[in-house]
Write a protein that holds these residues in place. Structure first.
Motif, PDB file in Angstrom:
ATOM      1  N   GLY A  27      -5.513   0.180  -7.643  1.00  0.00           N
ATOM      2  CA  GLY A  27      -4.451  -0.824  -7.688  1.00  0.00           C
ATOM      3  C   GLY A  27      -3.732  -0.832  -9.033  1.00  0.00           C
ATOM      4  O   GLY A  27      -4.371  -0.703 -10.079  1.00  0.00           O
ATOM      5  N   ALA A  31       0.851  -1.185   0.000  1.00  0.00           N
ATOM      6  CA  ALA A  31       0.000   0.000   0.000  1.00  0.00           C
ATOM      7  C   ALA A  31       0.888   1.237   0.000  1.00  0.00           C
ATOM      8  O   ALA A  31       1.842   1.320   0.773  1.00  0.00           O
ATOM      9  CB  ALA A  31      -0.916   0.001   1.217  1.00  0.00           C
ATOM     10  N   LEU A  41     -10.054  -5.135  -2.482  1.00  0.00           N
ATOM     11  CA  LEU A  41      -9.130  -4.642  -3.506  1.00  0.00           C
ATOM     12  C   LEU A  41      -7.825  -5.431  -3.473  1.00  0.00           C
ATOM     13  O   LEU A  41      -7.292  -5.814  -4.524  1.00  0.00           O
ATOM     14  CB  LEU A  41      -8.862  -3.154  -3.293  1.00  0.00           C
ATOM     15  CG  LEU A  41      -7.874  -2.490  -4.264  1.00  0.00           C
ATOM     16  CD1 LEU A  41      -8.293  -2.702  -5.718  1.00  0.00           C
ATOM     17  CD2 LEU A  41      -7.739  -0.995  -3.943  1.00  0.00           C
ATOM     18  N   ALA A  42      -7.305  -5.682  -2.284  1.00  0.00           N
ATOM     19  CA  ALA A  42      -6.065  -6.456  -2.161  1.00  0.00           C
ATOM     20  C   ALA A  42      -6.244  -7.865  -2.723  1.00  0.00           C
ATOM     21  O   ALA A  42      -5.378  -8.380  -3.437  1.00  0.00           O
ATOM     22  CB  ALA A  42      -5.624  -6.521  -0.703  1.00  0.00           C
ATOM     23  N   TRP A  73       2.604  -5.594  -7.174  1.00  0.00           N
ATOM     24  CA  TRP A  73       1.514  -4.632  -7.326  1.00  0.00           C
ATOM     25  C   TRP A  73       1.504  -3.660  -6.150  1.00  0.00           C
ATOM     26  O   TRP A  73       2.059  -3.943  -5.092  1.00  0.00           O
ATOM     27  CB  TRP A  73       0.160  -5.317  -7.463  1.00  0.00           C
ATOM     28  CG  TRP A  73      -0.217  -6.306  -6.386  1.00  0.00           C
ATOM     29  CD1 TRP A  73      -0.049  -7.661  -6.432  1.00  0.00           C
ATOM     30  CD2 TRP A  73      -0.825  -6.027  -5.114  1.00  0.00           C
ATOM     31  NE1 TRP A  73      -0.518  -8.239  -5.273  1.00  0.00           N
ATOM     32  CE2 TRP A  73      -1.012  -7.265  -4.457  1.00  0.00           C
ATOM     33  CE3 TRP A  73      -1.259  -4.864  -4.486  1.00  0.00           C
ATOM     34  CZ2 TRP A  73      -1.580  -7.360  -3.182  1.00  0.00           C
ATOM     35  CZ3 TRP A  73      -1.826  -4.951  -3.214  1.00  0.00           C
ATOM     36  CH2 TRP A  73      -1.977  -6.191  -2.589  1.00  0.00           C
ATOM     37  N   MET A 133      -6.240  -7.702  -6.480  1.00  0.00           N
ATOM     38  CA  MET A 133      -4.896  -7.478  -7.028  1.00  0.00           C
ATOM     39  C   MET A 133      -4.086  -8.781  -7.043  1.00  0.00           C
ATOM     40  O   MET A 133      -3.256  -9.005  -7.923  1.00  0.00           O
ATOM     41  CB  MET A 133      -4.153  -6.411  -6.221  1.00  0.00           C
ATOM     42  CG  MET A 133      -4.736  -5.008  -6.342  1.00  0.00           C
ATOM     43  SD  MET A 133      -4.905  -4.443  -8.057  1.00  0.00           S
ATOM     44  CE  MET A 133      -3.184  -4.433  -8.588  1.00  0.00           C
ATOM     45  N   VAL A 172      -1.187  -0.610  -4.180  1.00  0.00           N
ATOM     46  CA  VAL A 172      -2.474   0.071  -4.046  1.00  0.00           C
ATOM     47  C   VAL A 172      -2.158   1.488  -3.611  1.00  0.00           C
ATOM     48  O   VAL A 172      -1.527   1.701  -2.572  1.00  0.00           O
ATOM     49  CB  VAL A 172      -3.382  -0.636  -3.020  1.00  0.00           C
ATOM     50  CG1 VAL A 172      -4.521   0.280  -2.587  1.00  0.00           C
ATOM     51  CG2 VAL A 172      -3.939  -1.923  -3.601  1.00  0.00           C
ATOM     52  N   TYR A 196      -4.861   1.280   6.618  1.00  0.00           N
ATOM     53  CA  TYR A 196      -4.220   0.434   5.601  1.00  0.00           C
ATOM     54  C   TYR A 196      -3.398  -0.684   6.242  1.00  0.00           C
ATOM     55  O   TYR A 196      -3.283  -1.772   5.678  1.00  0.00           O
ATOM     56  CB  TYR A 196      -3.352   1.287   4.669  1.00  0.00           C
ATOM     57  CG  TYR A 196      -4.151   2.022   3.623  1.00  0.00           C
ATOM     58  CD1 TYR A 196      -4.217   1.548   2.312  1.00  0.00           C
ATOM     59  CD2 TYR A 196      -4.860   3.176   3.928  1.00  0.00           C
ATOM     60  CE1 TYR A 196      -4.964   2.204   1.342  1.00  0.00           C
ATOM     61  CE2 TYR A 196      -5.607   3.839   2.966  1.00  0.00           C
ATOM     62  CZ  TYR A 196      -5.656   3.356   1.682  1.00  0.00           C
ATOM     63  OH  TYR A 196      -6.406   3.999   0.717  1.00  0.00           O
TER      64      TYR A 196
END
Length: 202
Positions: free
Chosen positions: A145, A14, A120-121, A101, A124, A103, A47
């Motif tokens: 992301g 993140a 979202l995680a 990746w 991804m 975010v 987060y």
């Protein structure tokens, strides 16, 4: 704790952008009181409940006597932050370039739901798309992301160009994740907005 559960198996990172000058707010937004913490601490801890690694991009060193973060947080100094949002983003990506990746979230968006971050995680980790955008009732919001294949072009942005520039280039496959979370649309730019959102919460 804000709820949720940090997932140590996540391979991504993140990236929280917190290097703005807070011109419209009139004072440094990082330090304003929010939910018995500072706004910065609240967003970072939000987060941290989900991501194994969190990078916080700021324009000057944080006073550690005043602000403490969980152990999985690293601060990144964006020395060129005065040249726009793009430089804060670049500073963060340089520190996350080995991660598959990222975010990208904004420090002044503290109302994003933990479940939204978890979803979202998870997306991804599983998707083959290069970019995942969140949408609530036909409106797109933050965080967003990005897969590693986007990093070089993100680093080429200049001035106040945001990452949304990549959404319409046709170079990357963009996926939409529908969420039931108005928090992805709420950012705090002025004291009046902050008071308005606080009133609606009470």
């Amino acid at each position: 704790m804000l709820g949720g559960k940090r997932t140590d198996s996540l391979r991504g990172t993140a990236l929280i952008l917190a290097a703005g000058a807070s011109v419209r707010f009139g004072s440094d937004k990082k330090d304003i009181p929010f939910a018995n913490k500072t706004l910065l601490q609240h967003t970072v801890e939000l987060y941290c409940t989900v991501f194994r690694k969190v990078l916080v991009v700021v324009r000057a060193p944080i006073n550690k006597k005043v602000t403490s973060f969980p152990e999985n947080v690293e601060t990144v100094i964006a020395t060129d932050a005065r040249h726009g949002l793009s430089q804060s983003l670049r500073a963060g990506i340089v520190h996350a370039q080995k991660d598959p990746w990222i975010v990208v979230g904004l420090m002044d968006m503290p109302y994003v739901n933990v479940r939204t971050l978890e979803n979202l995680a998870a997306r991804m980790e599983s998707t083959t798309a290069a970019i995942v955008r969140l949408r609530f009732k036909e409106q797109y919001g933050n965080p967003v992301g990005f897969k590693q294949e986007c990093y070089s072009q993100l680093c080429e942005l200049t001035g106040d160009q945001g990452a949304r520039t990549l959404f319409h280039t046709g170079k990357f496959r963009v996926e939409t994740l529908e969420v039931d979370d108005r928090g992805i649309l709420i950012d705090i730019d002025t004291p009046e907005q902050l008071n308005e959102y606080r009133s609606s919460d009470s």
